[in-house]
Structure formats: structure tokens, C-alpha cells
Design a protein around this motif. Sequence first.
Motif, PDB file in Angstrom:
ATOM      1  N   LYS A  15      16.645 -20.754  55.827  1.00  0.00           N
ATOM      2  CA  LYS A  15      16.372 -21.300  57.145  1.00  0.00           C
ATOM      3  C   LYS A  15      15.141 -22.196  57.046  1.00  0.00           C
ATOM      4  O   LYS A  15      14.223 -21.922  56.279  1.00  0.00           O
ATOM      5  CB  LYS A  15      16.102 -20.181  58.149  1.00  0.00           C
ATOM      6  CG  LYS A  15      17.331 -19.376  58.484  1.00  0.00           C
ATOM      7  CD  LYS A  15      16.996 -18.263  59.432  1.00  0.00           C
ATOM      8  CE  LYS A  15      16.767 -18.836  60.809  1.00  0.00           C
ATOM      9  NZ  LYS A  15      16.646 -17.792  61.829  1.00  0.00           N
ATOM     10  N   ARG A  16      15.115 -23.269  57.794  1.00  0.00           N
ATOM     11  CA  ARG A  16      13.947 -24.154  57.786  1.00  0.00           C
ATOM     12  C   ARG A  16      12.798 -23.537  58.568  1.00  0.00           C
ATOM     13  O   ARG A  16      11.636 -23.687  58.217  1.00  0.00           O
ATOM     14  CB  ARG A  16      14.326 -25.506  58.369  1.00  0.00           C
ATOM     15  CG  ARG A  16      13.238 -26.517  58.225  1.00  0.00           C
ATOM     16  CD  ARG A  16      13.708 -27.899  58.578  1.00  0.00           C
ATOM     17  NE  ARG A  16      12.575 -28.809  58.511  1.00  0.00           N
ATOM     18  CZ  ARG A  16      12.568 -29.987  59.025  1.00  0.00           C
ATOM     19  NH1 ARG A  16      13.638 -30.448  59.638  1.00  0.00           N
ATOM     20  NH2 ARG A  16      11.511 -30.759  58.932  1.00  0.00           N
ATOM     21  N   PHE A  17      13.120 -22.869  59.653  1.00  0.00           N
ATOM     22  CA  PHE A  17      12.129 -22.191  60.481  1.00  0.00           C
ATOM     23  C   PHE A  17      12.505 -20.720  60.584  1.00  0.00           C
ATOM     24  O   PHE A  17      13.656 -20.388  60.859  1.00  0.00           O
ATOM     25  CB  PHE A  17      12.084 -22.786  61.897  1.00  0.00           C
ATOM     26  CG  PHE A  17      11.607 -24.198  61.940  1.00  0.00           C
ATOM     27  CD1 PHE A  17      10.258 -24.495  61.945  1.00  0.00           C
ATOM     28  CD2 PHE A  17      12.510 -25.250  61.958  1.00  0.00           C
ATOM     29  CE1 PHE A  17       9.808 -25.801  61.981  1.00  0.00           C
ATOM     30  CE2 PHE A  17      12.085 -26.553  61.994  1.00  0.00           C
ATOM     31  CZ  PHE A  17      10.725 -26.835  61.998  1.00  0.00           C
ATOM     32  N   GLY A  18      11.544 -19.844  60.371  1.00  0.00           N
ATOM     33  CA  GLY A  18      11.794 -18.425  60.524  1.00  0.00           C
ATOM     34  C   GLY A  18      12.111 -17.741  59.216  1.00  0.00           C
ATOM     35  O   GLY A  18      11.752 -18.209  58.142  1.00  0.00           O
ATOM     36  N   TYR A  19      12.802 -16.632  59.309  1.00  0.00           N
ATOM     37  CA  TYR A  19      13.058 -15.742  58.191  1.00  0.00           C
ATOM     38  C   TYR A  19      14.559 -15.582  58.015  1.00  0.00           C
ATOM     39  O   TYR A  19      15.279 -15.348  58.977  1.00  0.00           O
ATOM     40  CB  TYR A  19      12.410 -14.382  58.495  1.00  0.00           C
ATOM     41  CG  TYR A  19      12.479 -13.381  57.379  1.00  0.00           C
ATOM     42  CD1 TYR A  19      11.604 -13.432  56.320  1.00  0.00           C
ATOM     43  CD2 TYR A  19      13.424 -12.367  57.405  1.00  0.00           C
ATOM     44  CE1 TYR A  19      11.647 -12.502  55.294  1.00  0.00           C
ATOM     45  CE2 TYR A  19      13.482 -11.430  56.391  1.00  0.00           C
ATOM     46  CZ  TYR A  19      12.584 -11.504  55.336  1.00  0.00           C
ATOM     47  OH  TYR A  19      12.637 -10.583  54.323  1.00  0.00           O
ATOM     48  N   GLY A  20      15.051 -15.708  56.800  1.00  0.00           N
ATOM     49  CA  GLY A  20      16.454 -15.428  56.556  1.00  0.00           C
ATOM     50  C   GLY A  20      17.218 -16.587  55.955  1.00  0.00           C
ATOM     51  O   GLY A  20      16.641 -17.537  55.436  1.00  0.00           O
ATOM     52  N   TRP A  80      14.344 -14.824  50.801  1.00  0.00           N
ATOM     53  CA  TRP A  80      13.992 -14.734  52.217  1.00  0.00           C
ATOM     54  C   TRP A  80      12.486 -14.625  52.345  1.00  0.00           C
ATOM     55  O   TRP A  80      11.854 -13.716  51.769  1.00  0.00           O
ATOM     56  CB  TRP A  80      14.645 -13.527  52.865  1.00  0.00           C
ATOM     57  CG  TRP A  80      16.094 -13.722  53.189  1.00  0.00           C
ATOM     58  CD1 TRP A  80      16.923 -14.695  52.714  1.00  0.00           C
ATOM     59  CD2 TRP A  80      16.886 -12.919  54.057  1.00  0.00           C
ATOM     60  NE1 TRP A  80      18.180 -14.538  53.220  1.00  0.00           N
ATOM     61  CE2 TRP A  80      18.177 -13.435  54.057  1.00  0.00           C
ATOM     62  CE3 TRP A  80      16.628 -11.799  54.812  1.00  0.00           C
ATOM     63  CZ2 TRP A  80      19.215 -12.894  54.796  1.00  0.00           C
ATOM     64  CZ3 TRP A  80      17.661 -11.253  55.542  1.00  0.00           C
ATOM     65  CH2 TRP A  80      18.935 -11.789  55.551  1.00  0.00           C
ATOM     66  N   LYS A  81      11.890 -15.514  53.078  1.00  0.00           N
ATOM     67  CA  LYS A  81      10.474 -15.470  53.412  1.00  0.00           C
ATOM     68  C   LYS A  81      10.271 -16.298  54.665  1.00  0.00           C
ATOM     69  O   LYS A  81      11.143 -17.083  55.058  1.00  0.00           O
ATOM     70  CB  LYS A  81       9.613 -15.986  52.258  1.00  0.00           C
ATOM     71  CG  LYS A  81       9.898 -17.415  51.869  1.00  0.00           C
ATOM     72  CD  LYS A  81       9.074 -17.819  50.666  1.00  0.00           C
ATOM     73  CE  LYS A  81       9.450 -19.232  50.235  1.00  0.00           C
ATOM     74  NZ  LYS A  81       8.743 -19.640  49.030  1.00  0.00           N
ATOM     75  N   TRP A  82       9.142 -16.113  55.285  1.00  0.00           N
ATOM     76  CA  TRP A  82       8.849 -16.849  56.518  1.00  0.00           C
ATOM     77  C   TRP A  82       8.638 -18.312  56.189  1.00  0.00           C
ATOM     78  O   TRP A  82       7.900 -18.670  55.274  1.00  0.00           O
ATOM     79  CB  TRP A  82       7.612 -16.275  57.202  1.00  0.00           C
ATOM     80  CG  TRP A  82       7.373 -16.955  58.512  1.00  0.00           C
ATOM     81  CD1 TRP A  82       6.482 -17.960  58.742  1.00  0.00           C
ATOM     82  CD2 TRP A  82       8.043 -16.725  59.735  1.00  0.00           C
ATOM     83  NE1 TRP A  82       6.563 -18.360  60.057  1.00  0.00           N
ATOM     84  CE2 TRP A  82       7.518 -17.611  60.687  1.00  0.00           C
ATOM     85  CE3 TRP A  82       9.054 -15.850  60.123  1.00  0.00           C
ATOM     86  CZ2 TRP A  82       7.950 -17.656  61.999  1.00  0.00           C
ATOM     87  CZ3 TRP A  82       9.491 -15.900  61.435  1.00  0.00           C
ATOM     88  CH2 TRP A  82       8.940 -16.781  62.349  1.00  0.00           C
ATOM     89  N   ARG A  83       9.321 -19.183  56.943  1.00  0.00           N
ATOM     90  CA  ARG A  83       9.175 -20.625  56.759  1.00  0.00           C
ATOM     91  C   ARG A  83       8.825 -21.254  58.092  1.00  0.00           C
ATOM     92  O   ARG A  83       9.347 -20.856  59.128  1.00  0.00           O
ATOM     93  CB  ARG A  83      10.480 -21.214  56.208  1.00  0.00           C
ATOM     94  CG  ARG A  83      10.751 -20.788  54.784  1.00  0.00           C
ATOM     95  CD  ARG A  83      12.075 -21.361  54.274  1.00  0.00           C
ATOM     96  NE  ARG A  83      12.250 -21.125  52.861  1.00  0.00           N
ATOM     97  CZ  ARG A  83      12.737 -20.016  52.340  1.00  0.00           C
ATOM     98  NH1 ARG A  83      13.079 -19.019  53.119  1.00  0.00           N
ATOM     99  NH2 ARG A  83      12.872 -19.879  51.034  1.00  0.00           N
ATOM    100  N   SER A  84       7.947 -22.245  58.024  1.00  0.00           N
ATOM    101  CA  SER A  84       7.510 -22.899  59.255  1.00  0.00           C
ATOM    102  C   SER A  84       7.787 -24.389  59.241  1.00  0.00           C
ATOM    103  O   SER A  84       7.013 -25.185  59.768  1.00  0.00           O
ATOM    104  CB  SER A  84       6.024 -22.628  59.492  1.00  0.00           C
ATOM    105  OG  SER A  84       5.275 -23.069  58.378  1.00  0.00           O
ATOM    106  N   GLY A  85       8.897 -24.791  58.640  1.00  0.00           N
ATOM    107  CA  GLY A  85       9.333 -26.180  58.695  1.00  0.00           C
ATOM    108  C   GLY A  85       8.893 -27.055  57.549  1.00  0.00           C
ATOM    109  O   GLY A  85       9.359 -28.166  57.406  1.00  0.00           O
ATOM    110  N   GLY A  86       7.996 -26.595  56.708  1.00  0.00           N
ATOM    111  CA  GLY A  86       7.560 -27.392  55.556  1.00  0.00           C
ATOM    112  C   GLY A  86       8.534 -27.264  54.404  1.00  0.00           C
ATOM    113  O   GLY A  86       9.520 -26.550  54.466  1.00  0.00           O
TER     114      GLY A  86
END
Length: 87
Positions: A15-20, A80-86
Motif C-alpha cells: 500500500k502507498r499509504f498505511g499498513y498492508g 508489511w510496514k507503515w508507509r506514508s506516501g514516500g
Amino acid sequence: MLHESGDEHAWFAPKRFGYGAGLPIRWQGWAVLAAYVGVMTGSTGLLPVGTLPAIGAGVLMVVATVLLVVIAKRRTRGGWKWRSGGD
């Protein structure tokens, strides 16, 4: 094995934003997703028949969901890790 998360073994994009996991990126990911949708729609036909088939359908839905999550987690590019659009 299903524990590699490199690009050559990835079935799902992160996912580009979030987790999964995001959408599938290989045919294997699409096949897993299609099988999940098939199980979910097929098991809904059991629901109105009676209590026992409804319990069986519910168990089948839970098992299918757990399997989808486990496979997607193991086969997502970069894990899977937290992503914030970067990147």
C-alpha cells in the motif's frame, strides 16, 4: 517457500499509504484474490438454509480471510510496514 518478500517473489504491491498489501502485481496474486472472492460469494449461498450451514459458512469465511491475509503478508513486495506516501 512463502517467506520471501523480494520483487521476484512478490505477488502483491505494498500500500502507498498505511499498513498492508495493495493490489496484486502477478497472476498468482490475482488467482489468490479470485479464489477468496469465490469462497466468500459461494459460502453466502449456505447462509439462509439453516443454523448449521450458517455456522459452517461463517467458519469458512474466517478461514479464507486468515489465509488471504497470511499469503498477502508473506508475498507483498517489501513486506508489511507503515508507509506514508514516500518511496
